[in-house]
Design a protein around this motif. Structure first.
Motif, short mmCIF file in Angstrom:
data_model
loop_
_atom_site.label_atom_id
_atom_site.label_comp_id
_atom_site.label_asym_id
_atom_site.label_seq_id
_atom_site.Cartn_x
_atom_site.Cartn_y
_atom_site.Cartn_z
N ALA A 61 0.82 -1.22 0.00
CA ALA A 61 0.00 0.00 0.00
C ALA A 61 0.85 1.27 0.00
CB ALA A 61 -0.92 0.01 1.21
N GLN A 63 1.96 3.11 -2.31
CA GLN A 63 1.57 4.17 -3.25
C GLN A 63 0.13 4.62 -3.02
OE1 GLN A 63 2.64 2.83 -7.27
NE2 GLN A 63 4.60 3.87 -7.05
N GLY A 64 -0.51 4.05 -2.03
CA GLY A 64 -1.89 4.44 -1.73
C GLY A 64 -2.82 3.23 -1.80
N VAL A 65 -4.11 3.53 -1.81
CA VAL A 65 -5.12 2.47 -1.80
C VAL A 65 -4.98 1.61 -3.06
CG1 VAL A 65 -7.60 2.07 -1.94
CG2 VAL A 65 -6.70 3.79 -0.37
N GLU B 275 -0.02 14.77 -0.82
CA GLU B 275 -0.81 13.63 -1.28
C GLU B 275 -0.11 12.89 -2.42
OE1 GLU B 275 -3.33 12.28 0.09
OE2 GLU B 275 -4.01 10.91 -1.49
N THR B 278 3.05 10.92 -1.46
CA THR B 278 2.92 9.71 -0.64
C THR B 278 1.83 8.76 -1.13
OG1 THR B 278 1.39 10.88 0.85
CG2 THR B 278 3.72 10.88 1.45
N ARG B 279 0.75 9.25 -1.73
CA ARG B 279 -0.41 8.41 -2.04
C ARG B 279 -0.93 8.63 -3.46
NH1 ARG B 279 0.23 4.98 1.54
NH2 ARG B 279 -1.96 4.35 1.66
N PRO B 280 -0.07 8.52 -4.47
CA PRO B 280 -0.55 8.81 -5.83
C PRO B 280 -1.69 7.90 -6.28
CG PRO B 280 1.59 7.70 -5.88
CD PRO B 280 1.33 8.09 -4.45
N GLN B 281 -1.69 6.67 -5.80
CA GLN B 281 -2.73 5.74 -6.24
C GLN B 281 -4.09 6.14 -5.67
OE1 GLN B 281 -1.73 3.43 -8.41
NE2 GLN B 281 -3.74 2.49 -8.76
N THR B 282 -4.09 6.68 -4.46
CA THR B 282 -5.36 7.08 -3.85
C THR B 282 -5.95 8.28 -4.57
OG1 THR B 282 -4.59 6.30 -1.70
CG2 THR B 282 -6.45 7.84 -1.70
N ILE B 283 -5.17 9.32 -4.74
CA ILE B 283 -5.72 10.49 -5.42
C ILE B 283 -6.04 10.15 -6.86
CG2 ILE B 283 -3.45 11.52 -5.99
CD1 ILE B 283 -6.71 13.38 -5.06
N SER B 285 -7.15 7.39 -7.99
CA SER B 285 -8.42 6.66 -8.05
C SER B 285 -9.61 7.61 -8.02
CB SER B 285 -8.52 5.68 -6.88
OG SER B 285 -7.50 4.72 -6.97
N TRP B 348 5.82 10.80 -6.30
CA TRP B 348 6.18 9.68 -5.41
C TRP B 348 7.62 9.23 -5.71
CZ3 TRP B 348 7.59 4.53 -5.84
CH2 TRP B 348 7.39 3.71 -4.71
#
Lengths: 415, 443
Positions: A61, A63-65, B275, B278-283, B285, B348
């Motif tokens: 996880a 890179q995110g969800v 964001e 750290t969380r490219p896949q979340t944003i 999506s 990221w």
């Protein structure tokens, strides 16, 4: 932020002994919610028509969800999930709306049959809602049917935060946790409670602590499952990204490691919501996007939810998770709820100087498991401290029995 | 800065587009994709209005509403598509990723090859208006000696370039790929230019100093010695509260450049950095499923460009090239290629490589080639000359332009082109003989 003014109470409220089980105050209206068929059809259509990104490039996880989790969630949401069940469950509770300080506040209010029940107001956080608290209603209001004693009974008040769920969306700025705390005090007064306790985690903790600081005469103690305890030196070291201070105990080191991870990898959503809540239009327009954003709250709860959608039985079910996401979707509250981060200027985990009796339950998978040493300093009138072996950020939702027992034990000395 | 990843070389081709690994490219969106986009725009569900009278809670509803309406009704993607396809576009696979680029050769002998790299949330569309002035200067107020051959690639994961399937495509890796691209095109002496993430890539090129790179030009300051970052920020860098502009904070503390410091601190308030770091896949999506959501996220890059673009949509008063159509050309490109997530991953990757560099304690090699710098007044922060000199000891050109912002080439193409002419003029003069021979050999 200017200090908000409170609307004066328009009328005196009768004492609880003469009140009916339901609301007799003229400004408290019964509430129930039925989603339009069209809204549910539109939701399903949007979920089915989701445009997907390509899969993350890593096996975890980081890179995110993850793609697979969101796909499993979307498939279940569009096919098997049934909002009407959640709706029926909610509507089976006594729900009300009352306007406080110019804003409609939604709340569940369940009175115990026990004569000496202690009134308790429980506040959820983000990305939560009253749906987090439904499983504890029975154990807390009807303890004799759930392994407790009559003397453990509570009258429960479970409000929806402003901008969340069925509460109104503020149309002016200023609804920070302090103003919400004032509104909760007014709510308890309006319900006729003169001696009560308060509980919260996440933003619910922030609101509960502010209630304690406002110290209304009726509030005799609080319980928190996400205490704000981080000592200044620890906070500084975390903010600098530097190494942990020397000499930490095992519990302190565990908390440090959790916080260090959260600060380095887990603050993206909070940063965005604290600074640019309005920019998150995608969450109002894309149900799957909303779900992904809500899943990414903290790594432990994300992992739990991932396991749930992969088919593992855990404290939360797929329906639990989607009841909550669907509530956000149907009420279009992604942005209005995000604004609470923008409104608050409080340091989230810093001790606030709460001086009334405080009970603390520490769940191991919380963003950080507050060590007793920090907790004792943060809450000089610590009346209960317990470290549980299981559970995380959504403790009431995930471990309702253990959570209920903690609430009973935490407040026992205050009865 | 991580060490450049070795790129598998292809045979050196003769000049021009004759390398067997370089294929012509054009793009035509399907009618279905365009219809679906319009249908989504019309069906957009918006939140309630912000509670403030300014942009302090983020992109304002009125702006987004106007943008969505125009995008869903009057806007015509086919125009930009035709314009792109009228340009010589190519793809070539480098290190396993198909790279898209525009390649326009000047008719002038002695034209200097120049590779321009866009950033986020940009694309090659930012650069279209500088193609004429740079490749055909005599028709745009310049002289034949100002001519450039232009190479304008799409970053990996952006636009028509493929998205990497593996991690590791940080700016340093992209820089190595660009050197290979230039080599594959037969250029042996060239210059490079970049702003935003393009500045990060160009900075890495300057530090890698591949054969033939004569010098670089920046319109954004993106770099600072690693050991200084580590000393002052420590692990805070890994928190994601940085772009590489974080460096400016370091300098500002020493130099008390308050205006620039305030601007950089305001940049950190932009949650998109944290964001996407750290969380490219979340944003991603959330953005790939909502054109209006993607538009909002892209609009919220910096205050100056947001205000200018808002004016274009709300009052019909665009600033230079930042017109409604141009803005939506770029947003439609992101949408049609579904690259919101893959583009965010560059942040990221950048964060990973900086964290690794800090952890290893390795010092990045110094930029050994001449560096030119233009400060545009609307940029996120106006890098003081002293900062730029500290980062780039071989500073050969420094100029503060009197208009333009973060998307300088897009907004002020004529001014931007004049800056590049002036910035690289001394490099042509010093290496004129060699460059001239080079070009004759290629023509």
């Amino acid at each position: 932020m200017t200090q908000p003014g409170m609307t004066p109470e328009p009328s005196m409220t009768p004492p609880p002994s003469v009140m009916q089980p339901s609301m007799t105050h003229p400004n408290v209206r019964p509430f129930s919610f039925t989603a339009a068929d069209q809204a549910l059809a539109d939701l399903r259509r949007r979920v089915t028509a989701t445009i997907w990104p390509d899969k993350e490039l890593v096996a975890d996880a980081s890179q995110g969800v993850q793609f697979a989790t969101v796909q499993q969630l979307a498939r279940y949401w569009a096919t098997e999930y049934d909002w009407r069940k959640a709706e029926a469950r909610l509507n089976a509770f006594p729900q009300f709306i009352t306007e406080i300080d110019g804003l409609d506040i939604h709340f569940i209010h369940v009175r115990s049959q026990e004569p000496n029940a202690l009134p308790l107001i429980v506040t959820h956080g983000w990305p939560g809602s009253v749906i987090e608290q439904l499983k504890i209603v029975e154990p807390l209001t009807n303890p004799t049917a759930h392994g407790g004693r009559a003397a453990d009974a509570f009258d429960l008040v479970i409000p929806s935060l402003p901008g969340h769920g069925f509460s109104g969306k503020p149309t002016t700025t200023g609804w920070d946790p302090i103003r919400i705390a004032r509104a909760w005090i007014a709510l308890m007064q309006r319900l006729g409670y003169t001696r009560y306790v308060a509980q919260g985690g996440d933003w619910g903790n922030a609101v509960t602590e502010q209630m304690a600081l406002l110290a209304p005469p009726g509030l005799v103690g609080i319980h928190t499952n996400m205490p704000a305890t981080i000592p200044e030196a620890i906070a500084k070291a975390l903010a600098s990204g530097g190494p942990a201070p020397a000499g930490l105990s095992a519990d302190e080191q565990y908390a440090w490691d959790q916080l260090d991870y959260f600060y380095k990898h887990g603050l993206g959503y909070a940063n965005e919501m604290a600074n640019r809540p309005q920019t998150l239009y995608a969450l109002a327009d894309s149900p799957v996007g909303l779900a992904a954003w809500m899943l990414d709250h903290d790594i432990a709860s994300y992992r739990l939810i991932t396991r749930v959608f992969a088919g593992q039985a855990e404290g939360l079910t797929r329906d639990d998770i989607l009841d909550n996401v669907t509530l956000y979707w149907l009420t279009n509250t992604a942005v209005s709820s995000a604004r609470l981060y923008w409104e608050s200027h409080l340091a989230f985990f810093a001790p606030k100087g709460v001086s009334i009796p405080t009970a603390v339950s520490v769940f191991p998978d919380e963003i950080y498991a507050a060590p007793r040493s920090w907790t004792e300093k943060a809450y000089p009138k610590l009346i209960h401290y317990n470290r549980l072996s299981k559970g995380g950020h959504f403790a009431a939702w995930e471990q309702p029995q253990a959570f209920s027992e903690e609430i009973r034990a935490g407040f026992r000395s205050l009865r | 800065m991580t060490q450049p990843t070795p790129i598998q070389p292809a045979p050196t081709p003769p000049p021009g587009m004759t390398s067997p690994d370089v294929r012509p490219f054009s793009y035509t969106a399907s009618d279905d994709a365009l219809a679906n986009l319009r249908q989504r725009l019309v069906a957009s569900r918006l939140p309630d209005k912000e509670l403030v009278a300014d942009a302090s809670q983020g992109v304002q509803l009125a702006t987004l509403h106007a943008l969505t309406r125009y995008w869903g009704t009057e806007y015509d993607w086919r125009k930009i598509e035709a314009r792109l396809n009228a340009l010589p576009q190519f793809k070539t696979e480098i290190d396993g990723v198909d790279i898209h680029f525009i390649h326009v050769r000047s008719k002038h002998d002695g034209a200097l090859p120049l590779i321009i790299t866009h950033g986020w949330p940009g694309s090659v569309i930012e650069m279209l208006e500088v193609i004429g002035p740079l490749t055909d200067p005599t028709a745009h107020g310049g002289s034949a000696e100002d001519a450039f051959h232009l190479v304008i690639p799409s970053l990996p994961g952006y636009g028509f370039s493929d998205a990497p399937k593996e991690v590791g495509w940080d700016p340093s890796h992209v820089a190595s790929a660009w050197a290979e691209l230039i080599r594959r095109l037969g250029y042996t002496r060239y210059v490079a230019q970049g702003g935003d993430q393009g500045a990060g890539v160009t900075d890495a090129m300057a530090r890698q100093s591949p054969n033939g790179l004569l010098g670089v030009h920046f319109n954004f300051l993106s770099s600072f010695p690693t050991e200084v970052l580590a000393a002052i920020f420590g692990g805070e860098f890994a928190q994601g509260l940085f772009k590489r502009v974080a460096v400016a904070v370091v300098a500002s503390r020493a130099e008390k450049e308050h205006a620039a410091l305030a601007a950089v601190e305001a940049l950190f308030m932009r949650g998109y950095l944290a964001e996407m770091n750290t969380r490219p896949q979340t944003i991603g999506s959330t953005l790939t499923d909502s054109p209006v959501g993607q538009a909002s996220w892209m609009l919220d890059h910096d205050t100056d460009s947001y205000e200018k673009i808002s004016r274009a949509f709300l009052k019909g008063q665009p600033s230079g090239g930042l017109t409604r159509d141009h803005i939506l050309d770029n947003m439609s490109l992101y949408w049609l290629t579904n690259t919101a997530t893959s583009a965010a991953r560059l942040y990221w990757e950048n964060a990973q490589s900086i964290a690794a560099a800090i952890a290893s304690g390795k010092k990045a090699p110094e930029a050994s080639v001449p560096v030119a710098f233009t400060v545009f007044p609307g940029e996120i922060f106006q890098a003081p000359r002293s900062w730029v000199e500290k980062v780039y000891p071989h500073l050969t050109y420094f100029h503060e332009a009197d208009k333009g912002g973060h998307f300088a080439a897009w907004e002020e193409p004529q001014l931007f082109s004049e800056e590049l002419r002036a910035a690289f003029r001394s490099l042509r003069q010093s290496g004129q003989g060699k460059v001239g021979n080079e070009q004759r050999m290629h023509s």
